[in-house]
Design a protein around this motif. Structure first.
Motif, PDB file in Angstrom:
ATOM      1  N   GLY A 160       0.811  -1.210   0.000  1.00 31.23           N
ATOM      2  CA  GLY A 160       0.000   0.000   0.000  1.00 31.23           C
ATOM      3  C   GLY A 160       0.844   1.259   0.000  1.00 31.23           C
ATOM      4  N   THR A 161       1.898   1.270   0.809  1.00 30.31           N
ATOM      5  CA  THR A 161       2.801   2.427   0.844  1.00 30.31           C
ATOM      6  C   THR A 161       3.506   2.603  -0.487  1.00 30.31           C
ATOM      7  N   ALA A 162       3.975   1.490  -1.061  1.00 31.90           N
ATOM      8  CA  ALA A 162       4.699   1.560  -2.339  1.00 31.90           C
ATOM      9  C   ALA A 162       3.819   2.092  -3.450  1.00 31.90           C
ATOM     10  N   THR A 163       2.545   1.662  -3.495  1.00 31.19           N
ATOM     11  CA  THR A 163       1.647   2.123  -4.558  1.00 31.19           C
ATOM     12  C   THR A 163       1.164   3.548  -4.306  1.00 31.19           C
ATOM     13  N   THR A 164       0.780   3.848  -3.085  1.00 32.18           N
ATOM     14  CA  THR A 164       0.262   5.183  -2.771  1.00 32.18           C
ATOM     15  C   THR A 164       1.312   6.265  -3.004  1.00 32.18           C
ATOM     16  N   ASN A 165       2.546   5.961  -2.655  1.00 33.88           N
ATOM     17  CA  ASN A 165       3.626   6.944  -2.799  1.00 33.88           C
ATOM     18  C   ASN A 165       4.388   6.806  -4.113  1.00 33.88           C
ATOM     19  N   THR A 166       3.926   5.918  -4.973  1.00 32.54           N
ATOM     20  CA  THR A 166       4.541   5.680  -6.279  1.00 32.54           C
ATOM     21  C   THR A 166       6.051   5.520  -6.140  1.00 32.54           C
ATOM     22  N   LEU A 167       6.455   4.635  -5.260  1.00 33.13           N
ATOM     23  CA  LEU A 167       7.883   4.421  -5.027  1.00 33.13           C
ATOM     24  C   LEU A 167       8.549   3.849  -6.277  1.00 33.13           C
ATOM     25  N   GLN A 168       9.757   4.301  -6.539  1.00 35.20           N
ATOM     26  CA  GLN A 168      10.535   3.829  -7.680  1.00 35.20           C
ATOM     27  C   GLN A 168      11.606   2.867  -7.171  1.00 35.20           C
ATOM     28  N   TYR A 169      11.686   1.707  -7.795  1.00 37.65           N
ATOM     29  CA  TYR A 169      12.653   0.717  -7.306  1.00 37.65           C
ATOM     30  C   TYR A 169      14.086   1.216  -7.432  1.00 37.65           C
ATOM     31  N   GLN A 170      14.355   2.039  -8.491  1.00 36.67           N
ATOM     32  CA  GLN A 170      15.709   2.561  -8.661  1.00 36.67           C
ATOM     33  C   GLN A 170      16.124   3.404  -7.457  1.00 36.67           C
ATOM     34  N   ALA A 171      15.202   4.233  -6.982  1.00 29.45           N
ATOM     35  CA  ALA A 171      15.514   5.102  -5.849  1.00 29.45           C
ATOM     36  C   ALA A 171      15.594   4.308  -4.545  1.00 29.45           C
ATOM     37  N   GLN A 172      14.759   3.296  -4.397  1.00 30.30           N
ATOM     38  CA  GLN A 172      14.759   2.513  -3.161  1.00 30.30           C
ATOM     39  C   GLN A 172      16.102   1.813  -2.951  1.00 30.30           C
ATOM     40  N   PHE A 173      16.631   1.201  -4.002  1.00 33.05           N
ATOM     41  CA  PHE A 173      17.923   0.537  -3.852  1.00 33.05           C
ATOM     42  C   PHE A 173      19.070   1.527  -4.036  1.00 33.05           C
ATOM     43  N   GLY A 174      18.923   2.436  -4.985  1.00 28.35           N
ATOM     44  CA  GLY A 174      20.015   3.347  -5.324  1.00 28.35           C
ATOM     45  C   GLY A 174      20.328   4.372  -4.267  1.00 28.35           C
ATOM     46  N   THR A 175      19.364   4.672  -3.401  1.00 33.04           N
ATOM     47  CA  THR A 175      19.621   5.611  -2.298  1.00 33.04           C
ATOM     48  C   THR A 175      19.687   4.875  -0.959  1.00 33.04           C
ATOM     49  N   GLN A 176      19.948   3.591  -1.038  1.00 35.16           N
ATOM     50  CA  GLN A 176      20.209   2.747   0.148  1.00 35.16           C
ATOM     51  C   GLN A 176      19.045   2.707   1.132  1.00 35.16           C
ATOM     52  N   GLN A 177      17.847   2.643   0.569  1.00 31.92           N
ATOM     53  CA  GLN A 177      16.670   2.457   1.411  1.00 31.92           C
ATOM     54  C   GLN A 177      16.405   0.981   1.687  1.00 31.92           C
ATOM     55  N   ALA A 178      17.088   0.101   0.923  1.00 32.44           N
ATOM     56  CA  ALA A 178      16.890  -1.333   1.076  1.00 32.44           C
ATOM     57  C   ALA A 178      18.211  -2.056   0.852  1.00 32.44           C
ATOM     58  N   ALA A 179      18.426  -3.124   1.629  1.00 34.52           N
ATOM     59  CA  ALA A 179      19.679  -3.874   1.517  1.00 34.52           C
ATOM     60  C   ALA A 179      19.640  -4.917   0.415  1.00 34.52           C
ATOM     61  N   THR A 180      18.446  -5.379   0.045  1.00 40.62           N
ATOM     62  CA  THR A 180      18.314  -6.357  -1.036  1.00 40.62           C
ATOM     63  C   THR A 180      17.125  -5.982  -1.917  1.00 40.62           C
ATOM     64  N   MET A 181      17.149  -6.476  -3.147  1.00 42.18           N
ATOM     65  CA  MET A 181      16.029  -6.241  -4.055  1.00 42.18           C
ATOM     66  C   MET A 181      16.071  -7.258  -5.190  1.00 42.18           C
ATOM     67  N   LEU A 182      14.977  -7.942  -5.414  1.00 34.92           N
ATOM     68  CA  LEU A 182      14.837  -8.808  -6.583  1.00 34.92           C
ATOM     69  C   LEU A 182      14.440  -7.944  -7.765  1.00 34.92           C
ATOM     70  N   MET A 183      15.234  -8.014  -8.835  1.00 33.27           N
ATOM     71  CA  MET A 183      14.958  -7.176 -10.000  1.00 33.27           C
ATOM     72  C   MET A 183      15.662  -7.782 -11.216  1.00 33.27           C
ATOM     73  N   GLY A 184      15.243  -7.372 -12.401  1.00 31.49           N
ATOM     74  CA  GLY A 184      15.806  -7.884 -13.642  1.00 31.49           C
ATOM     75  C   GLY A 184      17.218  -7.402 -13.899  1.00 31.49           C
ATOM     76  N   SER A 185      17.902  -8.111 -14.784  1.00 28.14           N
ATOM     77  CA  SER A 185      19.308  -7.824 -15.068  1.00 28.14           C
ATOM     78  C   SER A 185      19.533  -6.470 -15.727  1.00 28.14           C
ATOM     79  N   TRP A 186      18.463  -5.881 -16.299  1.00 35.34           N
ATOM     80  CA  TRP A 186      18.623  -4.546 -16.894  1.00 35.34           C
ATOM     81  C   TRP A 186      19.046  -3.503 -15.870  1.00 35.34           C
ATOM     82  N   TYR A 187      18.737  -3.766 -14.579  1.00 36.84           N
ATOM     83  CA  TYR A 187      19.019  -2.768 -13.549  1.00 36.84           C
ATOM     84  C   TYR A 187      20.508  -2.555 -13.343  1.00 36.84           C
ATOM     85  N   VAL A 188      21.338  -3.508 -13.749  1.00 37.98           N
ATOM     86  CA  VAL A 188      22.794  -3.322 -13.646  1.00 37.98           C
ATOM     87  C   VAL A 188      23.199  -2.037 -14.358  1.00 37.98           C
ATOM     88  N   ALA A 189      22.758  -1.901 -15.602  1.00 34.94           N
ATOM     89  CA  ALA A 189      23.121  -0.717 -16.398  1.00 34.94           C
ATOM     90  C   ALA A 189      22.553   0.558 -15.796  1.00 34.94           C
TER      91      ALA A 189
END
Length: 436
Positions: A247-276
């Protein structure tokens, strides 16, 4: 009622002159576009500021073809297929368009919106992962330029701060759950606001791995009980506070790039495109500087430790069936480049996993500044069994829409898991499967 079409951002990337070598389309000898001069191709794209692959393909193509210009028509990433379909129906679609995944391939092909590109496919030879997914009744209607696989990304600095041992190639889901519990406690004790994990709102984050890792699972059968343990795990992660709730992720339109890229999360399942993406964002300062790597997605048990099972659709390129005939040869030239070793090497050089993997391409991939070169990341890149998320079937799009609604109902807590999956199966059979 007036139909509304997407606002486009057109970015001209001048790419090079056409000296069409017919071998790119399966023949031999020199040819031309038939247009007698420079050719401009339009191509669909999305999120150009954070998705570097489109411009990279254009730039690499430029170095080999001196008289072709590619213009990108940018669509909204979330509503890409809806907006592109509207343009194609109106006769204003791009000359070349991207098939984001396999979900809607049959819809485009069955709607006569894709040109037969069997000659391009035949000229590519073997070794192009995912090529067979685009064949219908002996003809090929698109070629893959990218073949993604889902990894577990992890922040090495946050693991160290929490005092938790980083992932291993042999991790099962039980290992993952223990690690996220330890991370939650360790990060809290260290005074870090970071969560142990971030799970994005897409249905893929649960359903893709469940389908790939469960023997006999098939979305076209209308039985979705195989999803239950994966949803129970995801809900448990939310309830324990190990990850942000849906609910928080959808309501606040969280972006996975920002969640991992700004160290909001220690792990994340995501596709290999995210490396680039992460490499580019760290370079520009849009992501913070920290040490990271990627590991195989956790497995059901240890039986698949040597070749971990994951999922990921190819990303393909097709030619609009309504293209001006004078541009067809140029468009086929572009497809042949993008799916071949030339395009693969270009994509690998920015951390994208291409459909064509050779020693040269692998070397280019791990030669990119910022790509993790540790043993675990190398193993994850080279050793996995990737299953398609979307079976090629005329039922797929409709079934995935039902499963998307099911995902929202379960993750939001509005419908219990068993009830939601039973309803999904009943709808799938009555609305889609029995209607075929």
């Amino acid at each position: 009622m007036q139909r509304r079409y997407p606002r486009r951002t057109v970015i001209a990337a001048t790419v090079a002159a056409l000296a069409l070598v017919a071998t790119a389309c399966g023949g031999s000898g020199d040819s031309t576009t038939g247009s007698g001069g420079p050719v401009t191709l339009s191509m669909s794209a999305w999120s150009l500021n954070s998705t570097p692959e489109f411009k990279k393909l254009a730039e690499a193509f430029h170095s080999e073809n001196p008289d072709i210009t590619v213009e990108f028509k940018e669509y909204d990433a979330t509503n890409y297929d809806t907006q592109l379909t509207a343009d194609l129906a109106a006769g204003s679609g791009p000359d070349v368009f991207i098939l984001k995944n396999l979900k809607n391939f049959i819809t485009y092909q069955g709607g006569d919106q894709l040109l037969d590109v069997s000659d391009v496919a035949d000229g590519l030879g073997g070794g192009v992962n995912g090529l067979g997914n685009y064949k219908v009744e002996g003809a090929t209607y698109a070629v893959p330029y990218r073949q993604d696989s889902w990894y577990l990304y992890y922040n090495k600095d946050l693991f160290a701060k929490a005092g938790v041992t980083p992932p291993a190639a042999t991790w099962t889901w039980a290992d993952y759950e223990k690690a996220t519990a330890d991370l939650t406690a360790g990060l809290k004790a260290a005074g870090s606001p970071a969560k142990a994990a971030y799970q994005h709102v897409w249905q893929s984050t649960v359903q893709g791995l469940a389908l790939a890792q469960t023997s006999g699972a098939d979305i076209t059968k209308g039985d979705y009980g195989y999803l239950k343990p994966y949803y129970e795990r995801a809900l448990k992660q939310q309830q324990s506070g190990a990850q942000v709730d849906y609910g928080t992720a959808t309501t606040n339109t969280l972006q996975y790039q920002a969640q991992f890229g700004t160290q909001q999360a220690a792990t994340m399942l995501m596709g290999s495109w995210y490396v680039a993406t992460l490499i580019a964002q760290q370079k520009k300062g849009d992501a913070q500087a920290f040490q990271w790597g990627f590991a195989p997605a956790p497995q059901r048990d240890a039986s698949t430790k040597d070749k971990p099972v994951t999922f990921g659709d190819p990303t393909g390129l097709g030619i609009n069936a309504g293209i001006d005939g004078g541009k067809t040869a140029a468009a086929k030239k572009f497809l042949a480049f993008a799916a071949g070793e030339g395009g693969a090497s270009a994509l690998a050089s920015i951390g994208i996993t291409p459909a064509t993997l050779t020693d040269k391409v692998t070397q280019a991939y791990f030669g990119v500044q910022g790509v993790p070169t540790d043993e675990l990341s190398r193993f994850s890149f080279g050793s996995h069994d990737t299953h398609a998320e979307n079976p090629v079937s005329p039922m797929t799009a409709a079934l995935q829409n039902i499963l998307q609604e099911t995902h929202s109902a379960i993750m939001s807590g509005s419908t219990p898991v068993d009830e939601a999956l039973t309803k999904a199966g009943a709808r799938a059979r009555s609305e889609v499967i029995e209607a075929q």
